[in-house]
Design a protein around this motif. Structure first.
Motif, PDB file in Angstrom:
ATOM      1  N   VAL A 175      75.575  35.174  75.671  1.00 30.16           N
ATOM      2  CA  VAL A 175      75.652  36.542  75.149  1.00 30.16           C
ATOM      3  C   VAL A 175      75.116  36.572  73.726  1.00 30.16           C
ATOM      4  O   VAL A 175      75.148  35.575  73.011  1.00 30.16           O
ATOM      5  N   GLU A 176      74.631  37.726  73.327  1.00 31.19           N
ATOM      6  CA  GLU A 176      74.163  37.924  71.958  1.00 31.19           C
ATOM      7  C   GLU A 176      75.366  38.084  71.033  1.00 31.19           C
ATOM      8  O   GLU A 176      76.378  38.672  71.415  1.00 31.19           O
ATOM      9  N   TRP A 177      75.231  37.588  69.809  1.00 32.77           N
ATOM     10  CA  TRP A 177      76.273  37.808  68.818  1.00 32.77           C
ATOM     11  C   TRP A 177      76.246  39.276  68.434  1.00 32.77           C
ATOM     12  O   TRP A 177      75.195  39.798  68.068  1.00 32.77           O
ATOM     13  N   PRO A 178      77.375  39.977  68.504  1.00 35.06           N
ATOM     14  CA  PRO A 178      77.386  41.388  68.107  1.00 35.06           C
ATOM     15  C   PRO A 178      77.140  41.516  66.605  1.00 35.06           C
ATOM     16  O   PRO A 178      77.606  40.696  65.822  1.00 35.06           O
ATOM     17  N   ASP A 179      76.402  42.542  66.209  1.00 35.65           N
ATOM     18  CA  ASP A 179      76.047  42.696  64.799  1.00 35.65           C
ATOM     19  C   ASP A 179      77.036  43.539  64.005  1.00 35.65           C
ATOM     20  O   ASP A 179      76.915  43.671  62.798  1.00 35.65           O
ATOM     21  N   ARG A 180      78.015  44.120  64.686  1.00 37.68           N
ATOM     22  CA  ARG A 180      79.043  44.921  64.011  1.00 37.68           C
ATOM     23  C   ARG A 180      80.263  44.992  64.926  1.00 37.68           C
ATOM     24  O   ARG A 180      80.134  44.868  66.142  1.00 37.68           O
ATOM     25  N   PRO A 181      81.447  45.202  64.358  1.00 37.97           N
ATOM     26  CA  PRO A 181      82.662  45.218  65.181  1.00 37.97           C
ATOM     27  C   PRO A 181      82.641  46.244  66.311  1.00 37.97           C
ATOM     28  O   PRO A 181      83.131  45.975  67.410  1.00 37.97           O
ATOM     29  N   GLU A 182      82.052  47.398  66.069  1.00 37.19           N
ATOM     30  CA  GLU A 182      82.017  48.438  67.100  1.00 37.19           C
ATOM     31  C   GLU A 182      81.190  48.013  68.315  1.00 37.19           C
ATOM     32  O   GLU A 182      81.398  48.522  69.414  1.00 37.19           O
ATOM     33  N   ALA A 183      80.248  47.106  68.114  1.00 34.72           N
ATOM     34  CA  ALA A 183      79.391  46.648  69.209  1.00 34.72           C
ATOM     35  C   ALA A 183      80.008  45.481  69.980  1.00 34.72           C
ATOM     36  O   ALA A 183      79.526  45.123  71.051  1.00 34.72           O
ATOM     37  N   ALA A 184      81.056  44.895  69.439  1.00 34.99           N
ATOM     38  CA  ALA A 184      81.678  43.728  70.073  1.00 34.99           C
ATOM     39  C   ALA A 184      82.577  44.160  71.223  1.00 34.99           C
ATOM     40  O   ALA A 184      83.278  45.166  71.140  1.00 34.99           O
ATOM     41  N   LYS A 185      82.560  43.368  72.279  1.00 36.97           N
ATOM     42  CA  LYS A 185      83.395  43.633  73.448  1.00 36.97           C
ATOM     43  C   LYS A 185      84.544  42.629  73.456  1.00 36.97           C
ATOM     44  O   LYS A 185      84.320  41.425  73.349  1.00 36.97           O
ATOM     45  N   LEU A 186      85.757  43.120  73.569  1.00 39.52           N
ATOM     46  CA  LEU A 186      86.913  42.240  73.730  1.00 39.52           C
ATOM     47  C   LEU A 186      87.261  42.185  75.210  1.00 39.52           C
ATOM     48  O   LEU A 186      87.488  43.220  75.837  1.00 39.52           O
ATOM     49  N   ASP A 187      87.268  40.987  75.759  1.00 36.22           N
ATOM     50  CA  ASP A 187      87.604  40.815  77.168  1.00 36.22           C
ATOM     51  C   ASP A 187      89.086  40.515  77.327  1.00 36.22           C
ATOM     52  O   ASP A 187      89.705  39.884  76.467  1.00 36.22           O
ATOM     53  N   ARG A 188      89.617  40.951  78.441  1.00 30.87           N
ATOM     54  CA  ARG A 188      90.999  40.657  78.787  1.00 30.87           C
ATOM     55  C   ARG A 188      91.021  40.119  80.207  1.00 30.87           C
ATOM     56  O   ARG A 188      90.150  40.440  81.022  1.00 30.87           O
TER      57      ARG A 188
END
Length: 158
Positions: free
Chosen positions: A20-33
């Motif tokens: 996966v690509e490193w997200p460039d900002r927190p809003e673009a990051a996906k948290l998996d559960r």
């Protein structure tokens, strides 16, 4: 317990095991559960990020913190690779210490709906002043042992 890895119907697109690509900002990051296989048992899970980095929103200088995230899972567990990617997304994000710490706690709580969660952000000094930020949500079950977060107060050169 099955030894065959499988994807959960609730989380069909986990980042775990994928490039996966490193997200460039927190809003673009996906948290998996992932589903909690011990959902009928109260226990504490802890994540420690001793090298968390963000940027000062005023000067653009880097800020460093030791984060400790404790939670008592509800129906979901937080997947650690996605947490690593989410925390790394703050590397080029400008926000004050308090905002970073509380935003991380709130985002995790929203995603995994824990019974209880606390985050301690132990920020290293800038301008000679260390800042420690704490946030929690939920009610701690009485039968859960919560160890000290283990981060010593900043003492400087003394």
């Amino acid at each position: 317990m099955s030894k065959t890895p499988r994807k959960s119907a609730a989380s069909p697109s986990l980042q775990l095991g994928q490039a996966v690509e490193w997200p460039d900002r927190p809003e673009a990051a996906k948290l998996d559960r992932v589903p909690n296989p011990q959902k009928d048992t109260h226990f504490l899970a802890r994540f420690t990020a001793p090298e968390f980095t963000s940027l000062c929103p005023v000067t653009g200088q880097p800020d460093f913190a030791h984060l400790v995230i404790d939670y008592v899972p509800g129906p979901w567990l937080l997947e650690s690779k996605s947490l690593k990617l989410y925390l790394a997304s703050f590397r080029n994000h400008g926000a004050f210490h308090e905002d970073c710490t509380v935003a991380i706690g709130k985002r995790i709580a929203t995603e995994i709906k824990p019974k209880w969660l606390r985050i301690g952000g132990y920020w290293y000094p800038r301008g000679g002043i260390p800042i420690d930020v704490f946030w929690q949500t939920g009610k701690l079950p009485k039968d859960v042992w919560v160890p000290d977060q283990g981060v010593q107060p900043y003492r400087g050169r003394g």
